[in-house]
Design a protein around this motif. Structure first.
Motif, PDB file in Angstrom:
ATOM      1  N   UNK C 146       0.869  -1.177   0.000  1.00  0.00           N
ATOM      2  CA  UNK C 146       0.000   0.000   0.000  1.00  0.00           C
ATOM      3  C   UNK C 146       0.905   1.226   0.000  1.00  0.00           C
ATOM      4  N   UNK C 147       0.739   2.068  -0.993  1.00  0.00           N
ATOM      5  CA  UNK C 147       1.559   3.284  -1.100  1.00  0.00           C
ATOM      6  C   UNK C 147       0.666   4.473  -1.421  1.00  0.00           C
ATOM      7  N   UNK C 148       1.209   5.642  -1.227  1.00  0.00           N
ATOM      8  CA  UNK C 148       0.524   6.834  -1.685  1.00  0.00           C
ATOM      9  C   UNK C 148       0.601   6.908  -3.203  1.00  0.00           C
ATOM     10  N   UNK C 149      -0.426   7.507  -3.822  1.00  0.00           N
ATOM     11  CA  UNK C 149      -0.366   7.707  -5.273  1.00  0.00           C
ATOM     12  C   UNK C 149       0.803   8.626  -5.616  1.00  0.00           C
ATOM     13  N   UNK C 150       1.042   9.585  -4.748  1.00  0.00           N
ATOM     14  CA  UNK C 150       2.188  10.476  -4.953  1.00  0.00           C
ATOM     15  C   UNK C 150       3.493   9.700  -4.937  1.00  0.00           C
ATOM     16  N   UNK C 151       3.564   8.707  -4.043  1.00  0.00           N
ATOM     17  CA  UNK C 151       4.763   7.872  -3.976  1.00  0.00           C
ATOM     18  C   UNK C 151       4.950   7.109  -5.279  1.00  0.00           C
ATOM     19  N   UNK C 152       3.835   6.586  -5.798  1.00  0.00           N
ATOM     20  CA  UNK C 152       3.906   5.844  -7.061  1.00  0.00           C
ATOM     21  C   UNK C 152       4.364   6.758  -8.186  1.00  0.00           C
ATOM     22  N   UNK C 153       3.926   8.011  -8.103  1.00  0.00           N
ATOM     23  CA  UNK C 153       4.329   8.956  -9.140  1.00  0.00           C
ATOM     24  C   UNK C 153       5.825   9.274  -9.050  1.00  0.00           C
ATOM     25  N   UNK C 154       6.343   9.337  -7.829  1.00  0.00           N
ATOM     26  CA  UNK C 154       7.789   9.531  -7.655  1.00  0.00           C
ATOM     27  C   UNK C 154       8.546   8.354  -8.275  1.00  0.00           C
ATOM     28  N   UNK C 155       8.021   7.144  -8.045  1.00  0.00           N
ATOM     29  CA  UNK C 155       8.678   5.962  -8.626  1.00  0.00           C
ATOM     30  C   UNK C 155       8.694   6.015 -10.149  1.00  0.00           C
ATOM     31  N   UNK C 156       7.620   6.527 -10.706  1.00  0.00           N
ATOM     32  CA  UNK C 156       7.550   6.668 -12.156  1.00  0.00           C
ATOM     33  C   UNK C 156       8.557   7.713 -12.640  1.00  0.00           C
ATOM     34  N   UNK C 157       8.562   8.860 -11.981  1.00  0.00           N
ATOM     35  CA  UNK C 157       9.425   9.948 -12.436  1.00  0.00           C
ATOM     36  C   UNK C 157      10.903   9.627 -12.265  1.00  0.00           C
ATOM     37  N   UNK C 160      11.144   5.226 -13.632  1.00  0.00           N
ATOM     38  CA  UNK C 160      10.356   4.550 -14.658  1.00  0.00           C
ATOM     39  C   UNK C 160       9.729   3.271 -14.161  1.00  0.00           C
ATOM     40  N   UNK C 161       9.370   3.247 -12.886  1.00  0.00           N
ATOM     41  CA  UNK C 161       8.735   2.064 -12.311  1.00  0.00           C
ATOM     42  C   UNK C 161       7.221   2.233 -12.295  1.00  0.00           C
ATOM     43  N   UNK C 162       6.513   1.182 -12.702  1.00  0.00           N
ATOM     44  CA  UNK C 162       5.050   1.178 -12.640  1.00  0.00           C
ATOM     45  C   UNK C 162       4.625  -0.133 -11.977  1.00  0.00           C
ATOM     46  N   UNK C 163       3.419  -0.148 -11.392  1.00  0.00           N
ATOM     47  CA  UNK C 163       2.997  -1.375 -10.722  1.00  0.00           C
ATOM     48  C   UNK C 163       2.868  -2.526 -11.725  1.00  0.00           C
ATOM     49  N   UNK C 164       3.181  -3.716 -11.245  1.00  0.00           N
ATOM     50  CA  UNK C 164       2.878  -4.912 -12.020  1.00  0.00           C
ATOM     51  C   UNK C 164       1.983  -5.750 -11.121  1.00  0.00           C
ATOM     52  N   UNK C 165       1.285  -6.704 -11.680  1.00  0.00           N
ATOM     53  CA  UNK C 165       0.330  -7.434 -10.860  1.00  0.00           C
ATOM     54  C   UNK C 165      -0.920  -6.601 -10.679  1.00  0.00           C
ATOM     55  N   UNK C 166      -1.844  -7.130  -9.861  1.00  0.00           N
ATOM     56  CA  UNK C 166      -3.141  -6.480  -9.694  1.00  0.00           C
ATOM     57  C   UNK C 166      -2.972  -5.146  -8.980  1.00  0.00           C
ATOM     58  N   UNK C 167      -3.479  -4.088  -9.590  1.00  0.00           N
ATOM     59  CA  UNK C 167      -3.272  -2.738  -9.073  1.00  0.00           C
ATOM     60  C   UNK C 167      -4.596  -2.014  -8.917  1.00  0.00           C
ATOM     61  N   UNK C 168      -4.813  -1.496  -7.717  1.00  0.00           N
ATOM     62  CA  UNK C 168      -6.029  -0.731  -7.437  1.00  0.00           C
ATOM     63  C   UNK C 168      -5.618   0.651  -6.972  1.00  0.00           C
ATOM     64  N   UNK C 169      -6.299   1.651  -7.507  1.00  0.00           N
ATOM     65  CA  UNK C 169      -6.107   3.008  -7.011  1.00  0.00           C
ATOM     66  C   UNK C 169      -7.384   3.400  -6.272  1.00  0.00           C
ATOM     67  N   UNK C 170      -7.235   4.173  -5.198  1.00  0.00           N
ATOM     68  CA  UNK C 170      -8.428   4.537  -4.437  1.00  0.00           C
ATOM     69  C   UNK C 170      -8.295   5.928  -3.862  1.00  0.00           C
TER      70      UNK C 170
END
Lengths: 381, 100, 487
Positions: C146-157, C160-170
């Motif tokens: 479980x991560x913050x969406x902002x955290x996921x965006x940092x990983x992308x920026x 270049x990491x994006x979730x793999x496997x089942x991913x839910x945003x809420x």
């Protein structure tokens, strides 16, 4: 469980909701009194939230052997006090008495410390207790992590520590269970002694209104200086600032408290402290924190790698001679003052000894040395 | 679980490091926390309070959940440290040890 | 430290190199002030423009044009001559009581760089500490995965990491939609978006819609959200959420359970990305002693500032989202305004010059803030997420539940500071960043009073951990040493 009395009238009103006030309220309620505890709000000068949590005996009472005895008594009663609290509330205040150390960084300091301990114990009427002056090698057997600058220290098996924030919470939970009417945001503006009782006006900024009680106990820390004269008492206390630092939680490694460094039951290492005359300013001074950190590392070099997660400056409630004041008013009988800067160490006494006396109606002669009249003796020319 | 966008593999340099002694690979510019996630390590420590598992949560230095031992120093914020060649990253159990 | 004639290392220190800090430092230095820009990251950009100089995501359509605008702020900074110190963690800002001989009271900044701490003396400081994600306490939000969406965006920026496997945003809020859109561009998998925006919010937000319609950002935001809604599974009116690990285990996320129209549904998930807005990152301002106020519209605490960003502490100003959420473009203009005012306070420009120069920045700021009230109102999180049920952990560091906070209130705690003493909530290394807003909301709801009356944690330096050895190596006066050793 006693019920809060009718119409804002109580047997006793305790003014102050810190460690002194809540220990007294707990003891008073246990003695069958109906009690109100009047406290300030979320932000207030609260030494009870900033102390070092030692239950400490060694070195205290030079100049007043009665205080040394009073301190030792509280230390002796602390374990039973902690048990009572646990049985009542289910909370463990983490009292431990493994014996405590005062490490020293120079031979002169060690000698001076040894002399102080000797003079303390040579006082007339002193109740003696065991202690040791240790050289470096002896000390190192007990405290294996000391640094090369440590020349030795003193040790007293009566010294211990607790979790003082949990003590505050536990006492508050305990007084709730005992039916004490706890009233936050009730800063007392004025006290009147009338018809053999007391009326407290509550500040308009807070709850407002009036609270009445047959007896009152001033346990308001710094604010007792303002309140005491309203009922013919005197509490000449001043703030003395002390900085404290705490580190991140660390696996247990320091098994004895020392005056300057102790590891809490939760794992953090608390590091103190300083002595500053700065009024009510609690702004942190980086240089002072730095000096405290430097000294702690000289005691225990392995502390250097730990991260500091919090620091604060708290204000000791200090009388001119540093000893407590316990006194009943001559002009307004039923008004008591209790003030000290060792609200943790003396909590057992306040709850188990002082409160029952107040409930029963008076302190008795044993408390004469603690009267504030000792400050009123005219100075010799 | 996270994966690398395909274009990245050619755009950046590989960095070799270890996770609990096992060889692992990251990309230049990765934080330690990102490198752990890229290697399938979502839990990097257990808490000093209850022992529950935790992993990176905020990735910007505010939550302190991605604490790991880096080159022998405990409780470092994985998201605030860049992974470097040869770096030894270790997951943590509970409270930090005073000597590391 | 408290020498009568302090040497100033710089005229102005700017803390944080997001849009506000970049713009402030560039403007102040370009007018001749000596400026240092302090930032804990290795590269400038803050969180919004994180890794803009070096992101491996070179396909510009993935991160979008708003992101790449950040690169335009770097040239002016370079040209301005401002010093940029990356990797500098500011853990304290204080104004000592002693007055300097020249009338300028110095500001002392405690910073840590490359493992050693130092004090920096400046005349003025602009805090541009930006925002952090509003804590989103649901049962299981502490589970790995479980991560913050902002955290996921940092990983992308950054990677270049994006979730793999089942991913839910809420959750809700612009950033959630932006991230979903960026994932779409990148071809990342999203199984579902659980929209928690309360239905009632639309009623409150509608009167503010005309303002929003005038916003220059409306078109972009709307297009982006519509594209996401068209291409992804979006489940609306979600009123409760929880994250669950394996049965009997707590080692990692396995599923997300949500409630919609009173019924529970379960989605398998390897990654859950939570978001319901951002709030000012105010720990440094708070620990500096800056007064703060409760913002009912944004439902957060924000430092009190005037129209130039000046705080209640002389010589300390704020710019950008750290002073109240306005977004990246607004932050940039606020940074310039704060810089002008600092130049004026330092005597480098006159009042008229300041006011005249401010005109275009203020106009741009107003434009950038157009429509903000609509967004704030629409995306106000539901109370169930702001003040969660008893079994939800609110303080991640000390693992304190909302129920424990409520029990403390019943013991008489009227605010977060007494609750902190009783429970240790807010005492961990994050220093309340992840629990403070929730604790205020829980106490307010339990007492039936406003958050403004409840208050917030009183914070103290260090606002970021430094080692004891670093602290020990700082300069000390004789008085400092005496206060510790002579007793």
């Amino acid at each position: 469980m006693t019920q809060p009395s009718r119409g804002g009238e109580y047997d006793v009103a305790v003014i102050g909701g810190g460690l002194v006030g809540s220990a007294l309220a707990w003891g008073l309620a246990r003695a069958g009194q109906t009690v109100a505890m009047l406290d300030e709000g979320d932000i207030a000068v609260r030494p009870s939230r900033g102390n070092f949590a030692l239950v400490w005996v060694q070195g205290k009472g030079l100049g007043m052997p009665e205080y040394a005895g009073w301190t030792k008594k509280s230390s002796d009663d602390w374990s039973g006090f902690a048990d009572l609290l646990r049985e009542q509330t289910g909370l463990d205040v983490a009292y431990r008495r493994p014996g405590g150390f005062m490490p020293m960084l120079s031979e002169e300091d060690l000698q001076a410390r040894a002399n102080t301990m000797m003079r303390l114990h040579n006082q007339p009427d002193m109740i003696r207790y065991p202690y040791e002056v240790m050289d470096r090698e002896t000390l190192r057997k007990e405290l294996p992590f000391i640094g090369p600058d440590v020349v030795g220290g003193t040790y007293c098996p009566l010294d211990g520590h607790c979790n003082s924030l949990r003590l505050l919470r536990t006492l508050h939970k305990g007084i709730g269970l005992l039916g004490v009417d706890y009233r936050p945001n009730h800063r007392v503006e004025r006290i009147e002694h009338r018809d053999g009782g007391f009326r407290m006006s509550i500040a308009d900024g807070g709850a407002g209104g009036e609270v009445r009680a047959g007896k009152i106990v001033l346990a308001a820390g710094h604010d007792s200086a303002r309140l005491a004269p309203m009922v013919g008492l005197s509490a000449p206390v001043r703030p003395q600032r002390g900085h404290v630092i705490v580190t991140e939680k660390t696996a247990p490694f320091l098994h004895h408290p020392t005056v300057y460094v102790r590891q809490t039951d939760e794992g953090g290492v608390m590091i103190g402290d300083s002595f500053e005359e700065a009024g009510f300013d609690t702004t942190l001074q980086p240089g002072i924190s730095s000096a405290i950190a430097e000294r702690a590392i000289r005691f225990f070099p392995l502390l250097g790698k730990l991260n500091v997660v919090r620091s604060w400056a708290a204000l000791r409630v200090l009388t001119p001679d540093g000893f407590p004041i316990y006194e009943e008013s001559k002009t307004a009988p039923g008004a008591f003052v209790a003030t000290c800067h060792s609200g943790v160490t003396l909590a057992a006494n306040h709850a188990l000894t002082l409160a029952p006396l107040i409930a029963a109606g008076g302190l008795g002669d044993g408390f004469t040395p603690f009267s504030a009249r000792r400050f009123h003796v005219p100075q010799a020319a | 679980m996270f994966r690398r966008l395909p274009e990245i593999e050619t755009a950046t340099q590989a960095v070799s490091f270890t996770i609990d002694g096992r060889p692992a690979s990251a990309r230049a510019g990765d934080s330690v926390a990102a490198a752990l996630l890229a290697n399938g390590v979502t839990a990097c420590r257990t808490t000093p309070v209850s022992g529950a598992a935790r992993g990176p949560y905020c990735m910007m230095g505010v939550c302190f959940d991605c604490l790991v031992t880096i080159d022998g120093t405990g409780n470092r914020q994985g998201c605030q440290v860049r992974v470097a060649p040869g770096m030894a990253v270790e997951t943590q159990n509970g409270k930090r040890e005073v000597e590391r | 430290m408290s020498a009568p004639n302090p040497k100033f290392d710089f005229d102005i220190a700017v803390v944080g190199s997001g849009p506000a800090g970049l713009a402030a430092a560039a403007l102040a230095a370009s007018k001749g002030a000596s400026v240092v820009l302090l930032d804990e990251q290795a590269e400038p950009g803050g969180q919004i423009y994180r890794a803009v100089t070096e992101t491996p995501v070179r396909d510009r359509k993935v991160l979008g044009p708003d992101y790449w605008h950040g690169a335009e702020l770097l040239g002016p900074l370079r040209d301005s001559g401002a010093a940029h110190w990356p990797g500098a963690v500011v853990w304290s800002v204080a104004r000592p009581r002693e007055d300097a001989a020249d009338g300028h009271r110095p500001i002392q900044i405690g910073l840590s760089r490359n493992g050693s701490a130092a004090m920096l003396t400046v005349r003025h400081v602009i805090l541009a500490t930006g925002a952090l994600e509003r804590p989103f306490p649901i049962p299981g939000w502490t589970l790995p995965g479980v991560l913050g969406a902002g955290a996921a965006q940092v990983l992308l920026k950054t990677s270049g990491l994006v979730p793999s496997g089942a991913t839910v945003m809420a959750g809700s809020g612009p950033l959630l939609w932006l991230l979903a859109w960026q994932y779409l561009q990148a071809g990342a998998r999203i199984d579902a978006i659980l929209d928690t925006t309360p239905k009632e919010n639309w009623r409150a937000a509608l009167p503010l819609l005309p303002g929003f319609l005038r916003s220059p950002y409306l078109g972009k935001g709307m297009k982006l959200m519509l594209e996401v809604r068209r291409k992804l599974t979006v489940i609306g009116n979600v009123t409760a959420l929880r994250a669950e690990g394996a049965i009997g285990g707590d080692s990692a996320l396995k599923s997300v359970v949500y409630t919609r129209n009173g019924a529970e549904h379960r989605l398998p998930a390897d990654t859950l990305l939570l978001h319901h807005g951002v709030i000012p990152n105010l720990n440094l301002a708070n620990a500096t002693g800056c007064a703060q106020r409760w913002d009912e519209q944004q439902r957060c605490w924000r430092p009190t500032t005037d129209e130039w960003g000046a705080t209640s502490v002389e010589g300390v100003s704020l710019a950008g989202d750290g002073a109240g959420i306005g977004g990246a473009r607004a932050a940039e203009e606020a940074g310039r305004l704060a810089a002008l005012d600092a130049l004026h306070r330092l005597g480098r420009i006159g009042r008229e010059q300041r006011d005249k120069a401010a005109v275009p920045f203020r106009a741009a700021l107003d434009r950038a803030l157009t429509g903000r009230a609509f967004l704030d109102t629409l995306y106000t999180p539901a109370e169930a997420f702001r003040a969660p049920a008893d079994d939800t952990i609110v303080c991640r560091c000390e693992e304190i539940t909302a129920g424990a906070v409520r029990e403390a209130v019943r013991l008489g705690c009227s605010g977060p500071n007494q609750a902190k003493s009783f429970l240790r909530c807010g005492m961990g290394p994050c220093q309340g960043r992840l629990c403070g807003p929730t604790v205020t909301e829980v106490i307010a709801a339990e007492r039936g009073v406003s958050p403004a009356e409840v208050g917030y944690y009183r914070l103290r330096p260090p606002v970021k951990p430094i080692t004891l050895a670093e602290l020990a190596a700082l300069p000390k006066t004789d008085a400092d040493i005496d206060a510790v050793f002579k007793h």
